[in-house]
Design a protein around this motif. Structure first.
Motif, mmCIF file in Angstrom:
data_model
loop_
_atom_site.group_PDB
_atom_site.id
_atom_site.type_symbol
_atom_site.label_atom_id
_atom_site.label_comp_id
_atom_site.label_asym_id
_atom_site.label_seq_id
_atom_site.Cartn_x
_atom_site.Cartn_y
_atom_site.Cartn_z
ATOM 1 N N THR A 142 3.671 10.113 12.822
ATOM 2 C CA THR A 142 3.312 8.807 13.421
ATOM 3 C C THR A 142 1.811 8.547 13.294
ATOM 4 O OG1 THR A 142 5.486 8.911 14.764
ATOM 5 C CG2 THR A 142 3.577 7.224 15.223
ATOM 6 N N LEU A 143 0.984 9.275 13.787
ATOM 7 C CA LEU A 143 -0.349 9.190 13.961
ATOM 8 C C LEU A 143 -0.968 9.048 12.500
ATOM 9 C CD1 LEU A 143 -2.773 8.695 16.030
ATOM 10 C CD2 LEU A 143 -3.268 11.110 15.661
ATOM 11 N N PRO A 144 -0.836 9.743 11.404
ATOM 12 C CA PRO A 144 -1.279 9.528 10.190
ATOM 13 C C PRO A 144 -0.886 8.252 9.457
ATOM 14 C CG PRO A 144 -0.666 11.882 10.414
ATOM 15 C CD PRO A 144 -0.274 11.055 11.779
ATOM 16 N N ARG A 145 0.321 7.936 9.769
ATOM 17 C CA ARG A 145 0.926 6.745 9.199
ATOM 18 C C ARG A 145 0.170 5.615 9.740
ATOM 19 N NH1 ARG A 145 7.190 8.753 9.959
ATOM 20 N NH2 ARG A 145 7.450 9.387 7.663
ATOM 21 N N TRP A 146 -0.155 5.325 11.163
ATOM 22 C CA TRP A 146 -0.372 4.245 11.849
ATOM 23 C C TRP A 146 -2.089 4.302 11.364
ATOM 24 C CZ3 TRP A 146 2.210 0.344 12.495
ATOM 25 C CH2 TRP A 146 3.502 0.710 13.070
ATOM 26 N N GLY A 147 -2.671 5.519 11.092
ATOM 27 C CA GLY A 147 -4.095 5.435 10.631
ATOM 28 C C GLY A 147 -4.113 5.037 9.241
ATOM 29 N N VAL A 148 -3.359 5.406 8.577
ATOM 30 C CA VAL A 148 -3.408 4.625 7.016
ATOM 31 C C VAL A 148 -3.143 3.225 6.769
ATOM 32 C CG1 VAL A 148 -2.273 4.608 4.778
ATOM 33 C CG2 VAL A 148 -3.032 7.031 5.934
ATOM 34 N N LEU A 149 -2.118 2.505 7.887
ATOM 35 C CA LEU A 149 -1.900 1.252 7.966
ATOM 36 C C LEU A 149 -3.029 0.477 8.662
ATOM 37 C CD1 LEU A 149 2.008 1.170 8.993
ATOM 38 C CD2 LEU A 149 0.937 0.937 6.916
ATOM 39 N N ALA A 193 6.936 -1.609 -2.327
ATOM 40 C CA ALA A 193 7.376 -0.386 -2.640
ATOM 41 C C ALA A 193 6.318 0.617 -2.546
ATOM 42 C CB ALA A 193 7.781 -0.432 -4.153
ATOM 43 N N VAL A 194 4.963 -0.032 -2.547
ATOM 44 C CA VAL A 194 3.913 1.211 -2.132
ATOM 45 C C VAL A 194 3.743 1.339 -0.698
ATOM 46 C CG1 VAL A 194 1.348 0.904 -2.118
ATOM 47 C CG2 VAL A 194 2.641 0.327 -4.377
ATOM 48 N N ALA A 195 3.994 0.221 0.077
ATOM 49 C CA ALA A 195 4.030 0.334 1.476
ATOM 50 C C ALA A 195 5.485 1.247 1.732
ATOM 51 C CB ALA A 195 4.342 -0.990 2.296
ATOM 52 N N ALA A 196 6.561 1.449 1.528
ATOM 53 C CA ALA A 196 7.250 2.329 1.749
ATOM 54 C C ALA A 196 7.130 3.747 1.199
ATOM 55 C CB ALA A 196 8.679 1.738 1.167
ATOM 56 N N TYR A 197 6.592 3.972 0.125
ATOM 57 C CA TYR A 197 6.005 5.072 -0.449
ATOM 58 C C TYR A 197 5.038 5.613 0.642
ATOM 59 C CZ TYR A 197 4.015 8.852 -3.379
ATOM 60 O OH TYR A 197 3.231 9.927 -3.772
ATOM 61 N N THR A 198 3.985 5.041 0.842
ATOM 62 C CA THR A 198 2.781 5.212 1.764
ATOM 63 C C THR A 198 3.304 5.665 3.272
ATOM 64 O OG1 THR A 198 1.320 3.901 0.841
ATOM 65 C CG2 THR A 198 0.824 4.368 2.885
ATOM 66 N N TRP A 199 4.277 4.960 3.590
ATOM 67 C CA TRP A 199 4.973 5.363 4.920
ATOM 68 C C TRP A 199 5.677 6.754 4.868
ATOM 69 C CZ3 TRP A 199 4.238 3.589 9.658
ATOM 70 C CH2 TRP A 199 5.123 3.836 10.736
ATOM 71 N N ARG A 200 6.403 6.982 3.747
ATOM 72 C CA ARG A 200 7.473 8.186 3.618
ATOM 73 C C ARG A 200 6.224 9.407 3.395
ATOM 74 N NH1 ARG A 200 12.604 8.515 3.374
ATOM 75 N NH2 ARG A 200 12.553 10.043 1.449
ATOM 76 N N GLN A 257 -2.603 19.371 -5.098
ATOM 77 C CA GLN A 257 -1.950 19.608 -4.344
ATOM 78 C C GLN A 257 -0.489 19.609 -4.652
ATOM 79 O OE1 GLN A 257 -2.736 20.456 -0.767
ATOM 80 N NE2 GLN A 257 -5.023 20.372 -1.296
ATOM 81 N N GLY A 258 -0.167 18.818 -5.686
ATOM 82 C CA GLY A 258 1.215 18.437 -5.955
ATOM 83 C C GLY A 258 1.494 17.199 -5.301
ATOM 84 N N ALA A 259 2.664 16.521 -5.890
ATOM 85 C CA ALA A 259 2.770 15.178 -5.388
ATOM 86 C C ALA A 259 3.215 15.602 -3.744
ATOM 87 C CB ALA A 259 3.971 14.558 -5.996
ATOM 88 N N PRO A 260 2.848 14.434 -2.745
ATOM 89 C CA PRO A 260 3.337 14.515 -1.586
ATOM 90 C C PRO A 260 5.037 14.409 -1.259
ATOM 91 C CG PRO A 260 2.519 12.701 -1.773
ATOM 92 C CD PRO A 260 2.209 13.287 -3.059
ATOM 93 N N GLU A 261 5.508 15.275 -0.489
ATOM 94 C CA GLU A 261 7.082 15.302 -0.199
ATOM 95 C C GLU A 261 7.335 13.959 0.737
ATOM 96 O OE1 GLU A 261 9.661 16.704 -1.790
ATOM 97 O OE2 GLU A 261 8.043 17.641 -3.038
ATOM 98 N N PRO A 262 8.323 13.181 0.682
ATOM 99 C CA PRO A 262 8.626 12.328 1.960
ATOM 100 C C PRO A 262 8.679 13.143 3.251
ATOM 101 C CG PRO A 262 9.893 11.799 -0.281
ATOM 102 C CD PRO A 262 9.275 13.336 -0.387
#
Length: 171
Positions: free
Chosen positions: A11-18, A84-91, A157-162
């Protein structure tokens, strides 16, 4: 101390990015408004010897592609891409290293700024001119730099996993 669940840890990293994306969006929109106010009717000064401030309006997307399409189509398509970018970012934010998070914030912030700008009057305000590259704006720079950071992060690092998903549930 209560244990942290994986969902709560993300939650914290997500809100930080947003929050970062929102700050970049606001910065770009403020600079676009300033450019419109100060540059109407001509060019401005040269910055760093390379960039000139020059007000233009782009009815298309990158490099004016689609400039002859109706504005509502461009707004709809760029809106879908931004969602789509926002959803990818959130996940992916909880499993993305810091450099990648900065990139995600840049891409999302730039995309939102250009979408909002376009939604107001059907065009995107551009104001940075080099003479050898199409005129662009700060949101465009956020998108490009953010994309480069995402690619660099993925290469390292490789692509991030959801978040919350087993990367290989079949094993």
């Amino acid at each position: 101390m209560t244990p942290t669940t994986p969902a709560a840890a993300g939650t914290l990293p997500r809100w930080g990015v947003l929050a970062a994306a929102s700050a970049l969006t606001a910065t770009d929109l403020a600079l676009k408004a300033l450019a419109e106010h100060r540059l109407t009717g001509g060019s401005g000064p040269h910055l760093l010897g390379v960039l000139e401030l020059r007000l233009t309006y782009n009815p298309g997307v990158a490099f004016s592609l689609g400039a002859t399409l109706p504005a509502w189509i461009i707004v709809a398509v760029t809106g879908l891409i931004t969602v789509a970018v926002a959803a990818y970012t959130w996940r992916t934010t909880p499993t993305t290293p810091l450099l990648g998070r900065i990139g995600l914030a840049g891409v999302l912030g730039g995309a939102l700024a250009n979408l909002i700008d376009r939604g107001l009057d059907g065009v995107v305000t551009d104001y940075l001119h080099t003479g050898w590259w199409p005129t662009f704006n700060l949101a465009d720079a956020f998108i490009v730099v953010g994309a480069v950071l995402i690619v660099l992060t993925a290469a390292r690092q490789g692509a991030p996993e959801p978040s919350g998903k087993d990367p290989a549930p079949w094993t």
